[in-house]
Motif scaffolding. Structure first.
Motif, mmCIF file in Angstrom:
data_model
loop_
_atom_site.group_PDB
_atom_site.id
_atom_site.type_symbol
_atom_site.label_atom_id
_atom_site.label_comp_id
_atom_site.label_asym_id
_atom_site.label_seq_id
_atom_site.Cartn_x
_atom_site.Cartn_y
_atom_site.Cartn_z
ATOM 1 N N ALA A 149 0.902 -1.142 0.043
ATOM 2 C CA ALA A 149 0.019 0.007 0.059
ATOM 3 C C ALA A 149 0.758 1.348 0.055
ATOM 4 O O ALA A 149 0.476 2.411 -0.388
ATOM 5 N N THR A 150 2.222 1.099 0.807
ATOM 6 C CA THR A 150 2.815 2.365 0.534
ATOM 7 C C THR A 150 3.435 2.732 -0.850
ATOM 8 O O THR A 150 3.349 3.982 -0.925
ATOM 9 N N LEU A 151 3.841 1.638 -1.484
ATOM 10 C CA LEU A 151 4.296 2.093 -2.916
ATOM 11 C C LEU A 151 3.058 2.410 -3.750
ATOM 12 O O LEU A 151 3.445 3.274 -4.750
ATOM 13 N N ILE A 152 1.915 2.089 -3.614
ATOM 14 C CA ILE A 152 0.888 2.324 -4.371
ATOM 15 C C ILE A 152 0.553 3.781 -3.926
ATOM 16 O O ILE A 152 0.075 4.536 -5.014
ATOM 17 N N ARG A 153 0.461 4.115 -2.785
ATOM 18 C CA ARG A 153 0.232 5.467 -2.374
ATOM 19 C C ARG A 153 0.999 6.460 -2.848
ATOM 20 O O ARG A 153 0.826 7.424 -3.321
ATOM 21 N N GLN A 154 2.389 6.164 -3.108
ATOM 22 C CA GLN A 154 3.341 6.990 -3.664
ATOM 23 C C GLN A 154 3.123 7.239 -5.074
ATOM 24 O O GLN A 154 3.078 8.253 -5.793
ATOM 25 N N ALA A 155 2.708 6.066 -6.005
ATOM 26 C CA ALA A 155 2.489 6.190 -7.411
ATOM 27 C C ALA A 155 1.141 7.086 -7.472
ATOM 28 O O ALA A 155 1.351 8.108 -8.479
ATOM 29 N N ILE A 156 0.070 6.915 -6.599
ATOM 30 C CA ILE A 156 -1.077 7.807 -6.878
ATOM 31 C C ILE A 156 -0.674 9.226 -6.568
ATOM 32 O O ILE A 156 -1.038 10.251 -7.269
ATOM 33 N N ALA A 157 0.160 9.629 -5.523
ATOM 34 C CA ALA A 157 0.321 10.844 -4.974
ATOM 35 C C ALA A 157 1.275 11.544 -6.383
ATOM 36 O O ALA A 157 1.161 12.789 -6.466
ATOM 37 N N ASP A 158 2.100 10.705 -6.988
ATOM 38 C CA ASP A 158 2.734 11.138 -8.272
ATOM 39 C C ASP A 158 2.175 11.160 -9.366
ATOM 40 O O ASP A 158 2.412 11.706 -10.479
ATOM 41 N N GLY A 159 0.871 10.772 -9.497
ATOM 42 C CA GLY A 159 -0.010 10.591 -10.519
ATOM 43 C C GLY A 159 0.601 9.681 -11.699
ATOM 44 O O GLY A 159 0.134 9.636 -12.858
ATOM 45 N N ASP A 160 1.336 9.057 -11.154
ATOM 46 C CA ASP A 160 2.018 7.612 -11.987
ATOM 47 C C ASP A 160 1.208 6.432 -11.963
ATOM 48 O O ASP A 160 1.343 5.421 -11.248
ATOM 49 N N ALA A 202 -6.411 8.941 -0.382
ATOM 50 C CA ALA A 202 -5.359 9.075 -1.555
ATOM 51 C C ALA A 202 -6.028 9.732 -2.585
ATOM 52 O O ALA A 202 -7.075 9.320 -3.125
ATOM 53 N N VAL A 203 -5.335 10.842 -3.088
ATOM 54 C CA VAL A 203 -5.664 11.522 -4.391
ATOM 55 C C VAL A 203 -4.662 11.530 -5.307
ATOM 56 O O VAL A 203 -3.538 12.094 -5.011
ATOM 57 N N PRO A 204 -4.935 11.679 -6.703
ATOM 58 C CA PRO A 204 -3.853 11.385 -7.522
ATOM 59 C C PRO A 204 -3.296 12.835 -7.574
ATOM 60 O O PRO A 204 -3.938 13.935 -7.281
ATOM 61 N N ALA A 205 -2.250 12.921 -8.405
ATOM 62 C CA ALA A 205 -1.265 14.341 -8.341
ATOM 63 C C ALA A 205 -2.311 15.307 -9.114
ATOM 64 O O ALA A 205 -3.176 14.692 -10.208
ATOM 65 N N ASP A 206 -2.165 16.647 -9.033
ATOM 66 C CA ASP A 206 -2.762 17.715 -9.868
ATOM 67 C C ASP A 206 -2.621 17.464 -11.128
ATOM 68 O O ASP A 206 -1.321 17.212 -11.804
ATOM 69 N N GLY A 207 -3.697 17.373 -12.303
ATOM 70 C CA GLY A 207 -3.624 17.202 -13.480
ATOM 71 C C GLY A 207 -4.890 16.677 -14.098
ATOM 72 O O GLY A 207 -6.089 16.799 -13.521
ATOM 73 N N VAL A 208 -4.721 16.399 -15.416
ATOM 74 C CA VAL A 208 -5.815 15.900 -16.186
ATOM 75 C C VAL A 208 -5.814 14.384 -16.487
ATOM 76 O O VAL A 208 -4.812 14.078 -16.880
ATOM 77 N N TYR A 209 -6.876 13.820 -16.277
ATOM 78 C CA TYR A 209 -6.801 12.087 -16.538
ATOM 79 C C TYR A 209 -8.141 11.762 -17.189
ATOM 80 O O TYR A 209 -8.860 12.321 -17.389
ATOM 81 N N ALA A 210 -7.802 10.550 -18.108
ATOM 82 C CA ALA A 210 -8.768 9.921 -18.741
ATOM 83 C C ALA A 210 -9.451 8.877 -17.740
ATOM 84 O O ALA A 210 -8.725 8.244 -16.832
#
Length: 300
Positions: A149-160, A202-210
């Motif tokens: 979950a820690t790695l996944i949270r970081q990926a979401i925070a990065d918008g990755d 958790a919320v994705p990094a600021d930006g635009v997503y599909a």
């Protein structure tokens, strides 16, 4: 099903590949037994490190939904309190696990439990006393690291989201009730459903997503959507929110409705444009790019 149960234990935030591996191992080891997931609420860090509680990947309701979808028959939610945190490993086994009539308990190799995390898989096997089996499952991940979950949270925070999909087979979902916005999207030709950012999630990094939007209050199709996360800097916004424009739909009335927003792919970061016309032109480009991306994807 036969008598008894197979128990898996964990926080199960996000129900990632490692969690699914536990479920699969439990099901295969005792095909006729009930598979029970024992999970904890709130997150243990609320008790142990209240100033460092991580943003959760899922609400409790979503966690239960994902566990059941992955093959769990029953989810037992244990109230994580100061009293529970002070239990010895033996007290936890006797008070929480034995009443579930386990014939086998399946845990990950890094499993710890009891006061000060003093118990491990060896402790659990000793406490079983021959009444149930203890099975250890190796951690699951990719070539770089186990899923966590820690790695996944970081990926979401990065918008990755590419990294997210390397670690999890789930779709990242943020749900909430649609609130009144500035009505600016409708004025620009792109009416959006606005959901406030919950600081506990958790919320994705600021930006635009599909991605995709679904009503949760009634049976609903999954609509393809352009999703914006951020503060709307072109108009000097300060409140961070998630806004979803359902492609080609201007007739949806979603105020006060709980919706699910499923993130598929990040398109770009947040940008401050010089005026409305530049923003509108970019929004048209974003929508066409998102339309092309989602045309090749099935809704989750």
């Amino acid at each position: 099903m036969s008598d008894g149960s197979v128990i898996i234990i964990g926080n199960f935030d996000g129900v990632h590949r490692g969690h699914v591996a536990l479920i699969r191992a439990a099901r295969e080891a005792e095909p006729g037994a009930k598979v029970i997931a024992v999970t904890f609420w709130p997150h243990p860090w609320v008790i142990h490190h209240p100033d460092r509680v991580p943003p959760l990947l899922t609400t409790l309701e979503r966690r239960v939904e994902l566990l059941r979808a992955a093959g769990v028959d029953e989810v037992v939610v244990v109230d994580y309190t100061h009293e529970l945190s002070r239990q010895t490993p033996a007290e936890f086994v006797d008070g929480t696990l034995r009443p579930l009539d386990p014939v086998r308990i399946v845990v990950g190799e890094n499993f710890r439990f009891g006061r000060d995390n003093s118990g491990d898989v060896g402790t659990l096997a000793d406490l079983a006393g021959g009444d149930f089996k203890v099975q250890v499952v190796q951690l699951v991940g990719d070539a770089s690291a186990p899923s966590s979950a820690t790695l996944i949270r970081q990926a979401i925070a990065d918008g990755d989201l590419e990294r997210f999909h390397e670690l999890s087979d789930q779709v990242f979902r943020f749900s909430g009730v649609v609130i009144e916005g500035d009505h600016r999207g409708r004025e620009l030709g792109f009416p959006t459903a606005n959901v406030a950012v919950d600081p506990t999630l958790a919320v994705p990094a600021d930006g635009v997503y599909a991605g995709w939007v679904t009503r949760l209050d009634i049976p609903s199709p999954r609509w393809p959507a352009a999703i914006s996360v951020g503060t709307n800097p072109t108009f000097d916004g300060v409140e961070r929110r998630i806004e979803a424009y359902v492609l080609d739909r201007t007739d949806l009335e979603l105020y006060g409705v709980e919706i699910a927003i499923d993130f598929d792919q990040r398109i770009r970061g947040q940008v401050k444009y010089e005026g409305r016309e530049a923003l509108i032109a970019q929004m048209h480009r974003d929508v066409e790019q998102i339309r092309d991306i989602l045309a090749g994807h099935h809704a989750p």
